[in-house]
Motif scaffolding. Structure first.
Motif, PDB file in Angstrom:
ATOM      1  N   VAL A  76     -41.526 -55.021  11.626  1.00  0.00           N
ATOM      2  CA  VAL A  76     -40.785 -54.262  10.614  1.00  0.00           C
ATOM      3  C   VAL A  76     -39.832 -53.352  11.378  1.00  0.00           C
ATOM      4  O   VAL A  76     -40.266 -52.538  12.202  1.00  0.00           O
ATOM      5  CB  VAL A  76     -41.711 -53.417   9.712  1.00  0.00           C
ATOM      6  N   LEU A  77     -38.539 -53.522  11.125  1.00  0.00           N
ATOM      7  CA  LEU A  77     -37.513 -52.797  11.856  1.00  0.00           C
ATOM      8  C   LEU A  77     -36.710 -51.905  10.912  1.00  0.00           C
ATOM      9  O   LEU A  77     -36.593 -52.188   9.728  1.00  0.00           O
ATOM     10  CB  LEU A  77     -36.559 -53.782  12.555  1.00  0.00           C
ATOM     11  N   ASP A  78     -36.158 -50.852  11.454  1.00  0.00           N
ATOM     12  CA  ASP A  78     -35.327 -49.922  10.694  1.00  0.00           C
ATOM     13  C   ASP A  78     -33.907 -50.023  11.226  1.00  0.00           C
ATOM     14  O   ASP A  78     -33.694 -50.091  12.446  1.00  0.00           O
ATOM     15  CB  ASP A  78     -35.861 -48.498  10.879  1.00  0.00           C
ATOM     16  N   GLY A  79     -32.940 -50.041  10.320  1.00  0.00           N
ATOM     17  CA  GLY A  79     -31.558 -50.154  10.773  1.00  0.00           C
ATOM     18  C   GLY A  79     -30.559 -49.844   9.686  1.00  0.00           C
ATOM     19  O   GLY A  79     -30.896 -49.305   8.622  1.00  0.00           O
ATOM     20  N   GLU A  80     -29.318 -50.205   9.944  1.00  0.00           N
ATOM     21  CA  GLU A  80     -28.212 -49.924   9.034  1.00  0.00           C
ATOM     22  C   GLU A  80     -27.295 -51.139   9.004  1.00  0.00           C
ATOM     23  O   GLU A  80     -26.892 -51.651  10.052  1.00  0.00           O
ATOM     24  CB  GLU A  80     -27.436 -48.696   9.514  1.00  0.00           C
ATOM     25  N   VAL A  81     -26.988 -51.602   7.789  1.00  0.00           N
ATOM     26  CA  VAL A  81     -26.023 -52.690   7.627  1.00  0.00           C
ATOM     27  C   VAL A  81     -24.631 -52.080   7.586  1.00  0.00           C
ATOM     28  O   VAL A  81     -24.361 -51.155   6.807  1.00  0.00           O
ATOM     29  CB  VAL A  81     -26.292 -53.492   6.350  1.00  0.00           C
ATOM     30  N   LEU A  82     -23.732 -52.599   8.432  1.00  0.00           N
ATOM     31  CA  LEU A  82     -22.385 -52.054   8.559  1.00  0.00           C
ATOM     32  C   LEU A  82     -21.342 -53.126   8.304  1.00  0.00           C
ATOM     33  O   LEU A  82     -21.560 -54.303   8.606  1.00  0.00           O
ATOM     34  CB  LEU A  82     -22.171 -51.499   9.970  1.00  0.00           C
ATOM     35  N   ALA A  83     -20.205 -52.702   7.768  1.00  0.00           N
ATOM     36  CA  ALA A  83     -19.000 -53.532   7.769  1.00  0.00           C
ATOM     37  C   ALA A  83     -18.063 -52.892   8.786  1.00  0.00           C
ATOM     38  O   ALA A  83     -17.694 -51.721   8.645  1.00  0.00           O
ATOM     39  CB  ALA A  83     -18.360 -53.557   6.388  1.00  0.00           C
ATOM     40  N   LEU A  84     -17.724 -53.622   9.822  1.00  0.00           N
ATOM     41  CA  LEU A  84     -16.953 -53.052  10.928  1.00  0.00           C
ATOM     42  C   LEU A  84     -15.480 -53.419  10.820  1.00  0.00           C
ATOM     43  O   LEU A  84     -15.128 -54.547  10.453  1.00  0.00           O
ATOM     44  CB  LEU A  84     -17.502 -53.548  12.264  1.00  0.00           C
ATOM     45  N   ASP A  85     -14.614 -52.448  11.161  1.00  0.00           N
ATOM     46  CA  ASP A  85     -13.190 -52.738  11.178  1.00  0.00           C
ATOM     47  C   ASP A  85     -12.807 -53.324  12.535  1.00  0.00           C
ATOM     48  O   ASP A  85     -13.669 -53.580  13.386  1.00  0.00           O
ATOM     49  CB  ASP A  85     -12.371 -51.483  10.845  1.00  0.00           C
ATOM     50  N   ALA A  86     -11.517 -53.525  12.741  1.00  0.00           N
ATOM     51  CA  ALA A  86     -11.061 -54.179  13.968  1.00  0.00           C
ATOM     52  C   ALA A  86     -11.375 -53.363  15.214  1.00  0.00           C
ATOM     53  O   ALA A  86     -11.450 -53.912  16.316  1.00  0.00           O
ATOM     54  CB  ALA A  86      -9.558 -54.434  13.881  1.00  0.00           C
ATOM     55  N   ASP A  87     -11.585 -52.052  15.037  1.00  0.00           N
ATOM     56  CA  ASP A  87     -11.905 -51.187  16.175  1.00  0.00           C
ATOM     57  C   ASP A  87     -13.399 -50.956  16.349  1.00  0.00           C
ATOM     58  O   ASP A  87     -13.811 -50.131  17.167  1.00  0.00           O
ATOM     59  CB  ASP A  87     -11.197 -49.833  16.013  1.00  0.00           C
ATOM     60  N   GLY A  88     -14.216 -51.664  15.556  1.00  0.00           N
ATOM     61  CA  GLY A  88     -15.658 -51.536  15.678  1.00  0.00           C
ATOM     62  C   GLY A  88     -16.243 -50.337  14.967  1.00  0.00           C
ATOM     63  O   GLY A  88     -17.412 -49.996  15.170  1.00  0.00           O
ATOM     64  N   ARG A  89     -15.465 -49.682  14.102  1.00  0.00           N
ATOM     65  CA  ARG A  89     -15.955 -48.549  13.332  1.00  0.00           C
ATOM     66  C   ARG A  89     -16.402 -49.013  11.959  1.00  0.00           C
ATOM     67  O   ARG A  89     -15.836 -49.953  11.388  1.00  0.00           O
ATOM     68  CB  ARG A  89     -14.878 -47.465  13.197  1.00  0.00           C
ATOM     69  N   ALA A  90     -17.409 -48.331  11.412  1.00  0.00           N
ATOM     70  CA  ALA A  90     -17.928 -48.699  10.099  1.00  0.00           C
ATOM     71  C   ALA A  90     -16.900 -48.397   9.016  1.00  0.00           C
ATOM     72  O   ALA A  90     -16.296 -47.326   8.992  1.00  0.00           O
ATOM     73  CB  ALA A  90     -19.226 -47.940   9.817  1.00  0.00           C
ATOM     74  N   ASP A  91     -16.705 -49.354   8.122  1.00  0.00           N
ATOM     75  CA  ASP A  91     -15.780 -49.220   6.996  1.00  0.00           C
ATOM     76  C   ASP A  91     -16.599 -49.341   5.719  1.00  0.00           C
ATOM     77  O   ASP A  91     -16.873 -50.442   5.243  1.00  0.00           O
ATOM     78  CB  ASP A  91     -14.713 -50.312   7.078  1.00  0.00           C
ATOM     79  N   PHE A  92     -17.019 -48.202   5.175  1.00  0.00           N
ATOM     80  CA  PHE A  92     -17.912 -48.226   4.018  1.00  0.00           C
ATOM     81  C   PHE A  92     -17.242 -48.859   2.809  1.00  0.00           C
ATOM     82  O   PHE A  92     -17.897 -49.499   1.987  1.00  0.00           O
ATOM     83  CB  PHE A  92     -18.380 -46.819   3.676  1.00  0.00           C
ATOM     84  N   GLN A  93     -15.939 -48.694   2.674  1.00  0.00           N
ATOM     85  CA  GLN A  93     -15.232 -49.285   1.541  1.00  0.00           C
ATOM     86  C   GLN A  93     -15.378 -50.803   1.546  1.00  0.00           C
ATOM     87  O   GLN A  93     -15.584 -51.422   0.501  1.00  0.00           O
ATOM     88  CB  GLN A  93     -13.762 -48.889   1.590  1.00  0.00           C
ATOM     89  N   SER A  94     -15.278 -51.414   2.728  1.00  0.00           N
ATOM     90  CA  SER A  94     -15.467 -52.868   2.819  1.00  0.00           C
ATOM     91  C   SER A  94     -16.903 -53.249   2.491  1.00  0.00           C
ATOM     92  O   SER A  94     -17.159 -54.273   1.847  1.00  0.00           O
ATOM     93  CB  SER A  94     -15.101 -53.367   4.218  1.00  0.00           C
ATOM     94  N   LEU A  95     -17.851 -52.442   2.944  1.00  0.00           N
ATOM     95  CA  LEU A  95     -19.257 -52.757   2.697  1.00  0.00           C
ATOM     96  C   LEU A  95     -19.598 -52.712   1.220  1.00  0.00           C
ATOM     97  O   LEU A  95     -20.460 -53.468   0.744  1.00  0.00           O
ATOM     98  CB  LEU A  95     -20.151 -51.786   3.463  1.00  0.00           C
ATOM     99  N   GLN A  96     -18.941 -51.841   0.463  1.00  0.00           N
ATOM    100  CA  GLN A  96     -19.260 -51.713  -0.957  1.00  0.00           C
ATOM    101  C   GLN A  96     -19.089 -53.022  -1.703  1.00  0.00           C
ATOM    102  O   GLN A  96     -19.795 -53.285  -2.678  1.00  0.00           O
ATOM    103  CB  GLN A  96     -18.395 -50.622  -1.588  1.00  0.00           C
ATOM    104  N   SER A  97     -18.155 -53.852  -1.259  1.00  0.00           N
ATOM    105  CA  SER A  97     -17.951 -55.135  -1.936  1.00  0.00           C
ATOM    106  C   SER A  97     -19.100 -56.102  -1.696  1.00  0.00           C
ATOM    107  O   SER A  97     -19.217 -57.113  -2.387  1.00  0.00           O
ATOM    108  CB  SER A  97     -16.639 -55.771  -1.459  1.00  0.00           C
TER     109      SER A  97
END
Length: 330
Positions: A76-97
């Motif tokens: 059992v692992l703990d983590g975070e699902v991310l949508a990454l932009d071209a620079d490797g930063r999380a883009d929450f707006q993209s993840l919402q879709s």
């Protein structure tokens, strides 16, 4: 094997630990995504559960390969699902879709093929039949790293022991959401917002022009409940950048109410006019008031995320604050 359902441990908002205690803490990058507990039964299967306990496995089909990657070791692992932009930063707006597609596997699969998510793993709660909740963070972290989980859609980002000031500064320089500080001797407390984990969100201050307001309700009747904010682009147009509804004292609301009435207007100053529904009761004002707000990031459309009012900038006029909008958003 049957795995125990575990609610994720939560961090408490705060600041860096005292410098004298720095070596007793680990520092992990905080990125804006969907918190996820991952259940791997050791038979190749994967189940993802959101913080609420909802099964969200079907929303992220690209993560199904994590089961075979770990093999026959239940975990059992703990983590975070991310949508990454071209620079490797999380883009929450993209993840919402993607977040709402747990019951639409066909759409989720099509979106996964175009823009896969990334799972950042940062803790292990159960491994090979043993519960690790009572183990200190340093041992859980070592156990997680020993699994070697690095793949096309998942990774185990590093944790830095000590050097908290440098870690926080690096997140700011790279435009990341913030930092999570975790005490090395901390046990895992399911569902608890613990002081053993501290989250620091990077915020930015920016000057904005007030273009309208929405009246408050109840004890705020007659006072502003929220302000509609804008920033000027290079052509002198006031572009809408979002609403702010927090950060004022009662006295500041009263002061703002008087100023807003003074500058009342029948026309919206924004170009283009934001799509505000009539039921919102927006009242437009001449763009004369400049304020400063704190925010975390911007959406791709240029809207401020999580803005909070800091102060009225009576030392600035709209002319002083011309061309406020960042170049890339004009």
């Amino acid at each position: 094997m049957a795995l125990p359902l575990i609610s994720p441990m939560l961090a408490t908002p705060g600041g860096l630990p005292p410098a004298a205690q720095d070596a007793q803490w680990a520092y992990e990058t905080k990125q804006d995504g969907q918190r996820t507990v991952v259940y791997l039964a050791g038979d190749g299967s994967v189940v993802l559960r959101a913080r609420s306990g909802e099964d969200i496995t079907a929303a992220y089909p690209e993560l199904a390969a994590l089961g075979p990657a770990l093999g026959d070791t239940p975990a059992v692992l703990d983590g975070e699902v991310l949508a990454l932009d071209a620079d490797g930063r999380a883009d929450f707006q993209s993840l919402q879709s993607r977040m709402g597609l747990a019951h639409a596997p066909g759409r989720a699969a099509r979106k996964a093929a175009r823009a896969p998510v990334h799972l950042a793993l940062f803790d292990v709660l159960h491994l090979a039949g043993s519960e690790l909740l009572g183990e200190p963070y340093r041992r859980r972290r070592a156990a997680l790293e020993s699994l070697g989980l690095a793949g096309p859609f998942w990774s185990t980002p590093g944790a830095l022991v000590g050097h908290g000031e440098e870690a926080l500064r690096a997140t700011r320089e790279h435009g990341l959401e913030g930092l999570v500080c975790k005490r090395l001797d901390s046990r895992y407390e399911p569902g608890i917002r613990s002081r053993a984990w501290i989250k620091i969100r990077n915020t930015r201050g920016v000057d904005v022009v007030v273009g309208g307001w929405q009246p408050g309700k109840g004890r705020l009747t007659g006072l502003p409940g929220s302000l509609l904010l804008g920033q000027f682009d290079g052509a002198g147009r006031l572009r809408y950048v979002g609403n702010v509804g927090t950060g004022w004292s009662e006295a500041e609301r009263v002061e703002l109410a008087a100023l807003l009435r003074r500058y009342a207007s029948d026309a919206a100053p924004f170009d283009p006019v934001p799509p505000v529904p009539p039921a919102a009761g927006v009242r437009w004002v001449l763009p004369r008031l400049v304020g400063e707000v704190r925010h975390s990031t911007r959406t791709r459309a240029g809207l401020l995320r999580q803005p909070s009012w800091l102060r009225l900038r009576q030392d600035l006029t709209p002319e002083d604050s011309a061309a406020l909008l960042p170049e890339e958003l004009r």
